[in-house]
Every structure is written in C-alpha cells, then in structure tokens.
Design a protein around this motif. Structure first.
Motif, PDB file in Angstrom:
ATOM      1  N   TYR A  91       6.507  -2.059 -19.294  1.00  0.00           N
ATOM      2  CA  TYR A  91       5.535  -2.723 -20.167  1.00  0.00           C
ATOM      3  C   TYR A  91       5.550  -2.129 -21.574  1.00  0.00           C
ATOM      4  O   TYR A  91       5.620  -2.867 -22.575  1.00  0.00           O
ATOM      5  CB  TYR A  91       4.148  -2.567 -19.547  1.00  0.00           C
ATOM      6  CG  TYR A  91       3.007  -3.206 -20.314  1.00  0.00           C
ATOM      7  CD1 TYR A  91       2.896  -4.581 -20.430  1.00  0.00           C
ATOM      8  CD2 TYR A  91       2.006  -2.413 -20.878  1.00  0.00           C
ATOM      9  CE1 TYR A  91       1.822  -5.163 -21.099  1.00  0.00           C
ATOM     10  CE2 TYR A  91       0.928  -2.977 -21.546  1.00  0.00           C
ATOM     11  CZ  TYR A  91       0.844  -4.353 -21.655  1.00  0.00           C
ATOM     12  OH  TYR A  91      -0.215  -4.922 -22.314  1.00  0.00           O
ATOM     13  N   VAL A  92       5.507  -0.817 -21.658  1.00  0.00           N
ATOM     14  CA  VAL A  92       5.512  -0.155 -22.967  1.00  0.00           C
ATOM     15  C   VAL A  92       6.812  -0.447 -23.714  1.00  0.00           C
ATOM     16  O   VAL A  92       6.802  -0.756 -24.910  1.00  0.00           O
ATOM     17  CB  VAL A  92       5.307   1.363 -22.801  1.00  0.00           C
ATOM     18  CG1 VAL A  92       5.497   2.081 -24.139  1.00  0.00           C
ATOM     19  CG2 VAL A  92       3.905   1.653 -22.246  1.00  0.00           C
ATOM     20  N   ALA A  93       7.941  -0.381 -22.995  1.00  0.00           N
ATOM     21  CA  ALA A  93       9.233  -0.632 -23.642  1.00  0.00           C
ATOM     22  C   ALA A  93       9.334  -2.063 -24.152  1.00  0.00           C
ATOM     23  O   ALA A  93       9.837  -2.307 -25.263  1.00  0.00           O
ATOM     24  CB  ALA A  93      10.368  -0.342 -22.661  1.00  0.00           C
ATOM     25  N   GLY A  94       8.862  -3.035 -23.359  1.00  0.00           N
ATOM     26  CA  GLY A  94       8.905  -4.424 -23.796  1.00  0.00           C
ATOM     27  C   GLY A  94       8.031  -4.676 -25.003  1.00  0.00           C
ATOM     28  O   GLY A  94       8.404  -5.407 -25.929  1.00  0.00           O
ATOM     29  N   ALA A  95       6.854  -4.055 -25.012  1.00  0.00           N
ATOM     30  CA  ALA A  95       5.946  -4.207 -26.156  1.00  0.00           C
ATOM     31  C   ALA A  95       6.558  -3.611 -27.415  1.00  0.00           C
ATOM     32  O   ALA A  95       6.497  -4.217 -28.500  1.00  0.00           O
ATOM     33  CB  ALA A  95       4.613  -3.542 -25.842  1.00  0.00           C
ATOM     34  N   LYS A  96       7.163  -2.442 -27.272  1.00  0.00           N
ATOM     35  CA  LYS A  96       7.740  -1.776 -28.445  1.00  0.00           C
ATOM     36  C   LYS A  96       9.017  -2.467 -28.930  1.00  0.00           C
ATOM     37  O   LYS A  96       9.406  -2.302 -30.093  1.00  0.00           O
ATOM     38  CB  LYS A  96       7.997  -0.296 -28.135  1.00  0.00           C
ATOM     39  CG  LYS A  96       6.699   0.500 -28.008  1.00  0.00           C
ATOM     40  CD  LYS A  96       6.964   1.981 -27.857  1.00  0.00           C
ATOM     41  CE  LYS A  96       5.645   2.764 -27.806  1.00  0.00           C
ATOM     42  NZ  LYS A  96       4.883   2.674 -29.069  1.00  0.00           N
ATOM     43  N   LYS A  97       9.656  -3.234 -28.062  1.00  0.00           N
ATOM     44  CA  LYS A  97      10.804  -4.030 -28.496  1.00  0.00           C
ATOM     45  C   LYS A  97      10.364  -5.062 -29.535  1.00  0.00           C
ATOM     46  O   LYS A  97      11.075  -5.351 -30.494  1.00  0.00           O
ATOM     47  CB  LYS A  97      11.424  -4.738 -27.284  1.00  0.00           C
ATOM     48  CG  LYS A  97      12.535  -5.732 -27.615  1.00  0.00           C
ATOM     49  CD  LYS A  97      13.788  -5.036 -28.094  1.00  0.00           C
ATOM     50  CE  LYS A  97      14.931  -6.024 -28.261  1.00  0.00           C
ATOM     51  NZ  LYS A  97      16.173  -5.380 -28.742  1.00  0.00           N
ATOM     52  N   ILE A  98       9.170  -5.601 -29.331  1.00  0.00           N
ATOM     53  CA  ILE A  98       8.630  -6.599 -30.247  1.00  0.00           C
ATOM     54  C   ILE A  98       7.963  -5.948 -31.442  1.00  0.00           C
ATOM     55  O   ILE A  98       8.139  -6.383 -32.588  1.00  0.00           O
ATOM     56  CB  ILE A  98       7.619  -7.502 -29.507  1.00  0.00           C
ATOM     57  CG1 ILE A  98       8.292  -8.220 -28.334  1.00  0.00           C
ATOM     58  CG2 ILE A  98       6.971  -8.507 -30.474  1.00  0.00           C
ATOM     59  CD1 ILE A  98       9.434  -9.135 -28.713  1.00  0.00           C
ATOM     60  N   ASN A  99       7.187  -4.896 -31.197  1.00  0.00           N
ATOM     61  CA  ASN A  99       6.452  -4.218 -32.271  1.00  0.00           C
ATOM     62  C   ASN A  99       6.535  -2.716 -32.045  1.00  0.00           C
ATOM     63  O   ASN A  99       5.751  -2.149 -31.282  1.00  0.00           O
ATOM     64  CB  ASN A  99       4.993  -4.672 -32.283  1.00  0.00           C
ATOM     65  CG  ASN A  99       4.161  -3.935 -33.328  1.00  0.00           C
ATOM     66  OD1 ASN A  99       4.675  -3.143 -34.114  1.00  0.00           O
ATOM     67  ND2 ASN A  99       2.858  -4.184 -33.320  1.00  0.00           N
TER      68      ASN A  99
END
Length: 347
Positions: free
Chosen positions: A186-194
């Motif tokens: 979840y954290v990695a996917g969010a940081k991929k975007i922002n």
C-alpha cells in the motif's frame, strides 16, 4: 453483524452419496487412498478469528464454500472459531471434521498452523489446505498463499490519486508479517503516485492478541483519528474491524478502502458512496480450486500461489463513479506488475 444462514451440517456418522442427498449434477469424487473404490467428497472448512459475517477474509472463504456447494453439488460443513480459543480448540475442530469423514478440509488462516501440523499426520488419507501458511511439510497439506502486496500496491495508488490532502491511512488488524505485506504494498503504491504523500499507520493489536481482527469499535476509533489528522482515504486490512472503519469514513464523508472481499457489495446504502475500492484476495477462488483439484485427482501438495497473474489478487471496480478515470492508471500498473517491470515490496 449479519450472519449468513448456516449450511446444513451432515451428521458425524453419516457417509452419504450425492444421489442419496438428492443433489443433481456431476459428482466430485476422490480416489479414496484407502483402496475400496471412490467416495463422494464432503468438504469441511474451519474459520479464522472473526468468523463468517466479517465481510472480509472469512466471508471470502465462505463464498468459495458456497460455490463448491452450488457448482460441484457437494455436502459441506463450516465451523466457527471461538473467542480466545487455544491451539487445542483448533486441533479439536480439525479432528472433528476429519473424523466425521470430511475430506478435504480447509483451515482458514495461519492461526491454524500449529494445530494442522499435529492433525495432518494423524489423518494421512485426508487432504488438508491452509490459507496463508507454508510451514507444514506434510504430503497431504496444500498451502494456499497470496501476493497481497500486489493488490495493496494498486489500492495504494488509488488512494494517492484520490487524496486531495496528500494524507492517507493504513489500519492493520494485528501486526504480523502477513499484514505487514499489505502495509508495504500500500505504501509503495501510494508513493509511486505521490512520493511525498503522508501515510498514517496504526495496528489494532499485537500478537499473541488477535482481537484486532474482530474489534469494529477500535477500527472505527482509529479511522476517526486518522480522518481528524487530515487523512482523506483509509485502507483497513483488519477483518471484521474494518466494518468500524467504514462507519467512520461514512460519518466523516471520507474514503474507505476494503480488503479481501469486495466491501462495496456488503456496505449499506449510506456507506456505499464512500467505498473507493477493495483489495481482492480471492480466497474464494483458492478454496474452490483446491476442492475441485481433490475431486479430479490433481491436488498439489505444498505451495499454491495466487497473484495478479492468475487472478488470485485484484482490485474492485464496483464504484466506478468514485474511481473515475484512474482505472486506466491502475490497470497499467497492474500489467507492469504482471510483466515483472514492477515488483511491489513484501516488507
């Protein structure tokens, strides 16, 4: 919580053919490793903490059992976990199913690892499966494992794209290595975007206390706190506790992300508009495929893994108004994970 109508249990001493039960359709059978012909399968399933009605992990397993009953026309029995139970309680539950002629038997959750490790060798002709554990090295045990970090990566990306505050939350039921996989993805996917997004992270309980998977009140309180601190999307990987987090999202008019099952489907009319998506962990598919493989003689011992590549993991699109055009981005990320271009972290 809602409770589904209990599946009619077969008496422990009965060994009934489908024709005697009045069930139509093709019979699934097992070669009966004991030697005297084929026997009709009876399927047993033991739930994890939170039980049937959690609208998440256990209900996904139940959906698989329902599909077994409907499509394979098999007799089934499901047993609930008890509040604060011990490994001995789990041993007794699994042994009850095995002694009563249920074969195969599915243990839902890694909490059954110790119990199944003791029961499986005592019933070598019974095929067992356990969800989320790969520690039992027995020839009659199949491990049903999932790439939770992949689906969590996608819903993390969805959270970041939807967030207007640059602040999102993650609620874990119990801080175990398994739930840390959800968090990491979840954290990695969010940081991929922002890359600058803030992710609030809280767990409801710590092992050996597994009440975090069945405490909607705490799930609600933690989610409320996250919304109060600026989060506008919260992902709850917390079993039954997630229902409380959804209540908090609805009250705050903020976004909620479900887990395991498509939680938009079971949300109330008032809650549905606030369910952005859910990370789908297809325990239903795993249960059904395992039972079917026992029936057709192709059952595999050891690890059987489910991921985006084989549709064992996904994200839900039941609320298209909420997702909007972000599905284009999410589907692109999905294909990159399937191709190996992106490898979501497990830790």
């Amino acid at each position: 919580m809602r409770r589904g109508v209990k599946i009619v249990a077969i008496a422990a001493s009965a060994v009934m053919a489908l024709s005697a039960a009045g069930c139509g359709g093709k019979k699934a059978t097992t070669g009966g490793g004991g030697g005297d012909g084929k026997k009709t399968l009876k399927v047993g399933l033991a739930y994890d903490v939170g039980g049937r009605g959690d609208k998440s992990f256990n209900d996904a397993a139940y959906a698989g059992l329902q599909k077994v009953q409907k499509e394979l026309k098999l007799d089934v029995k499901d047993l609930e976990a008890k509040e604060g139970e011990s490994d001995n309680d789990k041993i007794q539950r699994l042994e009850l199913l095995a002694k009563s002629g249920y074969n195969p038997v599915v243990a839902v959750g890694f909490v059954y690892a110790t119990a199944l490790g003791k029961v499986a060798p005592k019933y070598p002709n019974t095929k067992f499966a356990i969800v989320d554990d790969d520690t039992i090295q027995q020839p009659n045990v199949t491990d049903l494992l999932f790439a939770e970090q992949e689906g969590s990566y996608l819903v993390g990306a969805a959270a970041a794209k939807k967030s207007q505050t640059g602040n999102i939350g993650f609620i874990g039921g119990v801080q175990t290595p398994l739930i840390k996989k959800f968090e990491a993805g979840y954290v990695a996917g969010a940081k991929k975007i922002n890359p600058k997004i803030k992710v609030q992270i809280k767990y409801i309980s710590q092992p050996p206390d597994f009440s975090g998977f069945k405490d909607p009140a705490k799930g609600k309180t933690i989610a409320q706190g996250m919304y109060d601190q600026g989060a506008d999307v919260v992902y709850a990987s917390a079993g039954l506790s997630g229902t409380g987090s959804l209540e908090a999202a609805t009250a705050a008019k903020k976004w909620f992300i479900g887990v395991d099952s498509d939680q938009w489907q079971t949300a109330s009319a008032a809650e549905k508009p606030y369910v952005l998506t859910s990370m789908l962990k297809r325990v239903d598919t795993a249960v059904f495929n395992f039972v079917k493989s026992v029936g057709d003689g192709t059952v595999q011992k050891g690890d059987v893994r489910f991921s985006l590549k084989n549709d064992g993991i996904d994200y839900s699109t039941s609320n298209p108004q909420a997702l909007g055009d972000m599905t284009t981005t999410l589907n692109d990320l999905k294909q990159q994970i399937i191709s190996g271009k992106i490898t979501p972290p497990e830790k």
